[in-house]
Design an enzyme around this catalytic site. Structure first.
Site, PDB file in Angstrom:
ATOM      1  N   MET A   1      12.489  16.977  27.612  1.00  0.00           N
ATOM      2  CA  MET A   1      12.813  16.377  26.305  1.00  0.00           C
ATOM      3  C   MET A   1      13.462  15.014  26.538  1.00  0.00           C
ATOM      4  O   MET A   1      14.222  14.846  27.478  1.00  0.00           O
ATOM      5  CB  MET A   1      13.794  17.307  25.583  1.00  0.00           C
ATOM      6  CG  MET A   1      14.322  16.757  24.267  1.00  0.00           C
ATOM      7  SD  MET A   1      15.419  17.949  23.438  1.00  0.00           S
ATOM      8  CE  MET A   1      16.971  17.596  24.265  1.00  0.00           C
ATOM      9  N   ASN A   2      13.150  14.028  25.663  1.00  0.00           N
ATOM     10  CA  ASN A   2      14.007  12.837  25.622  1.00  0.00           C
ATOM     11  C   ASN A   2      14.425  12.556  24.188  1.00  0.00           C
ATOM     12  O   ASN A   2      15.016  13.442  23.569  1.00  0.00           O
ATOM     13  CB  ASN A   2      13.429  11.657  26.421  1.00  0.00           C
ATOM     14  CG  ASN A   2      12.022  11.234  26.118  1.00  0.00           C
ATOM     15  OD1 ASN A   2      11.090  11.945  26.443  1.00  0.00           O
ATOM     16  ND2 ASN A   2      11.847  10.071  25.518  1.00  0.00           N
ATOM     17  N   ASP A   3      14.171  11.387  23.644  1.00  0.00           N
ATOM     18  CA  ASP A   3      14.813  10.956  22.393  1.00  0.00           C
ATOM     19  C   ASP A   3      14.740  11.958  21.231  1.00  0.00           C
ATOM     20  O   ASP A   3      13.683  12.550  21.002  1.00  0.00           O
ATOM     21  CB  ASP A   3      14.130   9.704  21.835  1.00  0.00           C
ATOM     22  CG  ASP A   3      13.828   8.668  22.873  1.00  0.00           C
ATOM     23  OD1 ASP A   3      14.299   8.785  24.007  1.00  0.00           O
ATOM     24  OD2 ASP A   3      13.107   7.720  22.531  1.00  0.00           O
TER      25      ASP A   3
ATOM     26  N   ARG B   1       7.565  -0.564  19.504  1.00  0.00           N
ATOM     27  CA  ARG B   1       7.698   0.871  19.220  1.00  0.00           C
ATOM     28  C   ARG B   1       8.983   1.273  18.495  1.00  0.00           C
ATOM     29  O   ARG B   1       9.895   0.489  18.314  1.00  0.00           O
ATOM     30  CB  ARG B   1       7.601   1.667  20.522  1.00  0.00           C
ATOM     31  CG  ARG B   1       8.631   1.312  21.571  1.00  0.00           C
ATOM     32  CD  ARG B   1       8.394   2.175  22.813  1.00  0.00           C
ATOM     33  NE  ARG B   1       9.277   1.797  23.899  1.00  0.00           N
ATOM     34  CZ  ARG B   1       9.011   0.853  24.780  1.00  0.00           C
ATOM     35  NH1 ARG B   1       7.892   0.164  24.720  1.00  0.00           N
ATOM     36  NH2 ARG B   1       9.879   0.572  25.742  1.00  0.00           N
ATOM     37  N   ASP B   2       9.020   2.556  18.157  1.00  0.00           N
ATOM     38  CA  ASP B   2      10.189   3.283  17.664  1.00  0.00           C
ATOM     39  C   ASP B   2      10.599   2.874  16.244  1.00  0.00           C
ATOM     40  O   ASP B   2      11.737   2.452  15.998  1.00  0.00           O
ATOM     41  CB  ASP B   2      11.387   3.133  18.627  1.00  0.00           C
ATOM     42  CG  ASP B   2      11.031   3.492  20.064  1.00  0.00           C
ATOM     43  OD1 ASP B   2      10.044   4.226  20.254  1.00  0.00           O
ATOM     44  OD2 ASP B   2      11.738   3.042  20.985  1.00  0.00           O
TER      45      ASP B   2
ATOM     46  N   TRP C   1      17.377   7.276  31.286  1.00  0.00           N
ATOM     47  CA  TRP C   1      16.193   7.239  32.150  1.00  0.00           C
ATOM     48  C   TRP C   1      16.527   7.112  33.636  1.00  0.00           C
ATOM     49  O   TRP C   1      15.653   7.225  34.479  1.00  0.00           O
ATOM     50  CB  TRP C   1      15.247   6.121  31.714  1.00  0.00           C
ATOM     51  CG  TRP C   1      14.547   6.464  30.429  1.00  0.00           C
ATOM     52  CD1 TRP C   1      14.689   5.842  29.227  1.00  0.00           C
ATOM     53  CD2 TRP C   1      13.599   7.515  30.222  1.00  0.00           C
ATOM     54  NE1 TRP C   1      13.897   6.450  28.276  1.00  0.00           N
ATOM     55  CE2 TRP C   1      13.214   7.479  28.862  1.00  0.00           C
ATOM     56  CE3 TRP C   1      13.043   8.501  31.042  1.00  0.00           C
ATOM     57  CZ2 TRP C   1      12.303   8.383  28.318  1.00  0.00           C
ATOM     58  CZ3 TRP C   1      12.124   9.397  30.492  1.00  0.00           C
ATOM     59  CH2 TRP C   1      11.770   9.329  29.149  1.00  0.00           C
TER      60      TRP C   1
ATOM     61  N   PHE D   1       5.027   8.743  20.441  1.00  0.00           N
ATOM     62  CA  PHE D   1       6.333   8.264  20.870  1.00  0.00           C
ATOM     63  C   PHE D   1       7.342   8.388  19.712  1.00  0.00           C
ATOM     64  O   PHE D   1       7.063   8.959  18.668  1.00  0.00           O
ATOM     65  CB  PHE D   1       6.213   6.816  21.362  1.00  0.00           C
ATOM     66  CG  PHE D   1       5.891   6.693  22.831  1.00  0.00           C
ATOM     67  CD1 PHE D   1       5.313   7.742  23.537  1.00  0.00           C
ATOM     68  CD2 PHE D   1       6.168   5.519  23.528  1.00  0.00           C
ATOM     69  CE1 PHE D   1       5.038   7.632  24.895  1.00  0.00           C
ATOM     70  CE2 PHE D   1       5.899   5.392  24.883  1.00  0.00           C
ATOM     71  CZ  PHE D   1       5.323   6.439  25.568  1.00  0.00           C
ATOM     72  N   SER D   2       8.494   7.769  19.919  1.00  0.00           N
ATOM     73  CA  SER D   2       9.601   7.975  18.980  1.00  0.00           C
ATOM     74  C   SER D   2       9.342   7.383  17.600  1.00  0.00           C
ATOM     75  O   SER D   2       8.560   6.442  17.450  1.00  0.00           O
ATOM     76  CB  SER D   2      10.884   7.373  19.555  1.00  0.00           C
ATOM     77  OG  SER D   2      11.325   8.205  20.597  1.00  0.00           O
TER      78      SER D   2
HETATM   79  C1  FRU Z   1      13.244   5.670  24.715  1.00  0.00           C
HETATM   80  C2  FRU Z   1      11.738   5.651  24.791  1.00  0.00           C
HETATM   81  C3  FRU Z   1      11.164   5.077  23.515  1.00  0.00           C
HETATM   82  C4  FRU Z   1       9.797   5.686  23.469  1.00  0.00           C
HETATM   83  C5  FRU Z   1      10.040   7.060  24.035  1.00  0.00           C
HETATM   84  C6  FRU Z   1       8.889   7.605  24.820  1.00  0.00           C
HETATM   85  O1  FRU Z   1      13.843   6.613  25.509  1.00  0.00           O
HETATM   86  O2  FRU Z   1      11.320   4.940  25.936  1.00  0.00           O
HETATM   87  O3  FRU Z   1      11.166   3.670  23.458  1.00  0.00           O
HETATM   88  O4  FRU Z   1       9.273   5.741  22.171  1.00  0.00           O
HETATM   89  O5  FRU Z   1      11.180   6.955  24.874  1.00  0.00           O
HETATM   90  O6  FRU Z   1       9.106   8.921  25.200  1.00  0.00           O
END
Ligand code: FRU
Length: 541
Positions: free
Chosen positions: A57-59, A187-188, A314, A116-117
């Site tokens: 898991m990340n964001d 992104r995001d 990261w 992605f996010s």
């Molecule tokens: C931040 C990020 C975002 C991206 C996502 C990909 O941690 O790099 O910019 O959308 O993670 O998993």
């Protein structure tokens, strides 16, 4: 994060059959329509923080609050223990702590195009036209990131998906992308409602710019302005947020105004629907240590704004030992409630408080009111290994506080000799520190062990006495659990009063486990929900 290559492994199993009929790309190893069962009893599993059932898991993504339910989506690789193959995992909670795992919400639309996010809004007035008979329509706005055969990054574009069942199942909009681009670093998107329109902030990551776009229907977006080269540039801009926050009087707590906040680091300013103007030139940081990245505010919250972040970064997220030992990686921070105020001497600041822990409070282990002195609690018997601790120090004669005046919070493991130290100095430059250097179990050059930050708590030109408060939650993630806590006040000036309270916390997962110890998540799929899921599948074919 830059994805150097795709990390796919065949970890997950179930779901191949369920995947049939879903025209968006679904890896047969990824279960659809059912949550991923998991065991949350491992010695490294946090008991009051969210962590994914298995995989990486990340964001946090798409967070919103509707009809008493917090929805948390998250960047999720269900088929590996590092990033790659990004989906949107999903969990829901009524109290912000007890999370119920839900089926994965968004799947890659193609084999090499990842989700992605991004964010979620509730389209109460059906501005999008997706929800003719509903006031609870949910729209997700996110980045689709394409990868080329050689693993290099292709274009990142902004897309939407909509949900008729309050965010459990989604359907991709047929005319995606809604904001096209040729850039591999765009992104995001985070969308909020501003008066009569929608406003989006999105990162041109490696140009250190945020684009602000507006829309009336969430489908057609118009560029309005850029917010460029602010703050600490670091490697790139990612995961911006824009949120309206109450401004409270420091003494009375009354709401006296409201301002907008952009978070990257964070900037306080005014937003007129198209442009963001900072109140001053300062860059402010919410945290001074390392493990809080990509935090997002829940859409749909009134008053103090509630957020949580990815409790990692990261530099070592893909190496932490939870992966090899227990088959999962990363946790979220606890939820926080935030407002703005003017602090003594330093002016504008965001105050973050741990969101109401009432629902997870266990036994009271100690309460003590003292001057200088200490409280020690052996919490080896607390099943969760998790505690809530609060210390309030009042009546501090600021002229007499010295750099020996301290409040220390120290956790130890008598059996292994490990410890975690933290504390505050009431004199000098008022540093607050955390030292995790006496813990073993993870060795990595980026796993910085000592942090400190100035916590200016009074203005000597105005205050004769001051007060200071710390709230702390410790949770499980050690080889040898820490089992003792000591709260000690030393060399405080006469008149200072310290109130300490230590509470056990209940595990938020234990109550969800079946007899085999497995947390299965929400499998009470109603026929309605199932039908919608099937309907989505068929519709997409
Ligand atoms: C931040 C990020 C975002 C991206 C996502 C990909 O941690 O790099 O910019 O959308 O993670 O998993």
């Amino acid at each position: 994060m830059l994805f150097p290559s795709l990390l796919l492994s065949a970890a997950a199993s179930a779901g191949a059959a369920a995947a049939q009929g879903v025209s968006t790309y679904v890896n047969p190893a990824v279960p659809t329509g059912t949550p991923i069962p998991a065991n949350y009893t491992g010695p490294l599993r946090p008991q009051v923080h969210y962590s994914p059932p298995t995989g990486f898991m990340n964001d946090p993504n798409g967070m919103f609050y509707l009809n008493g339910v917090f929805h948390l989506y998250y960047q999720y690789n269900p088929t590996g223990l590092g990033a790659g193959n990004q989906h949107w995992g999903h969990a829901t909670s009524k109290d912000g702590y007890t999370w119920e795992n839900q089926p994965i919400a968004l799947f890659p639309p193609e084999e090499k195009q990842y989700v992605f996010s991004g964010s979620v809004v509730v389209d109460t007035n059906n501005t999008s036209g997706f929800f003719p008979n509903q006031t609870n329509g949910v729209v997700a706005i996110f980045t689709l990131a394409r990868y080329n055969e050689d693993g290099s990054g292709g274009p990142q574009t902004q897309a939407i998906a909509y949900s008729h069942d309050e965010g459990y199942t989604f359907q991709y909009y047929a005319q995606n992308p809604v904001v096209d681009s040729t850039s591999s670093q765009f992104r995001d998107p985070k969308v909020i409602r501003f008066e009569d329109h929608w406003a989006m902030v999105v990162a041109y990551s490696q140009e250190f710019a945020l684009g602000i776009f507006t829309s009336t229907d969430l489908k057609k977006w118009t560029w309005a302005s850029n917010f460029t080269n602010h703050g600490l540039l670091g490697a790139q801009y990612e995961c911006p947020n824009l949120v309206k926050m109450p401004v409270r009087d420091r003494e009375s707590g009354e709401v006296v105004d409201e301002k907008y906040v952009i978070t990257l680091s964070y900037f306080i300013g005014d937003f007129n629907g198209t442009h963001f103007n900072t109140l001053d030139a300062a860059t402010r940081l919410t945290d001074f240590a390392k493990d809080n990245y990509a935090a997002q505010f829940f859409y749909g919250v009134e008053g103090n704004q509630i957020s949580l972040g990815w409790a990692s970064n990261w530099q070592y997220a893909q190496q932490v030992p939870t992966g090899n030992n227990e088959g999962w990686r990363s946790a979220m921070t606890l939820p926080r409630a935030s407002y703005l105020t003017k602090a003594p001497r330093i002016g504008w600041t965001m105050v973050d408080e741990i969101y109401d822990t009432k629902s997870i409070m266990g036994d009271s282990l100690a309460t003590k009111t003292m001057g200088n002195g200490s409280v020690t609690v052996d919490y080896a018997d607390v099943a969760s290994n998790a505690l809530y601790i609060e210390a309030n120090v009042t009546g501090i004669d600021v002229a007499k506080a010295t750099s020996f005046s301290t409040l220390n919070l120290t956790f130890t493991s008598p059996s292994s000799g490990e410890s975690l130290r933290s504390g505050f100095y009431f004199g000098g430059d008022n540093p607050f520190f955390v030292d995790r250097g006496q813990l073993r179990g993870f060795d990595n050059v980026f796993f910085t062990d000592k942090f400190s930050v100035a916590d200016v708590y009074y203005d000597s030109s105005a205050d004769k006495t001051a007060s200071w408060r710390v709230q702390a939650v410790i949770d499980r993630s050690m080889y040898e659990p820490l089992t003792m806590v000591n709260v000690a006040a030393r060399d405080l000036p006469a008149g200072a009063k310290v109130s300490v309270a230590v509470w056990a916390l209940k595990s938020t997962w234990a109550g969800q486990a079946n007899k085999q110890g497995t947390v299965v998540g929400n499998v009470t799929t109603t026929s309605k929900r199932h039908m919608i899921y099937e309907g989505v599948s068929r519709h997409n074919e």
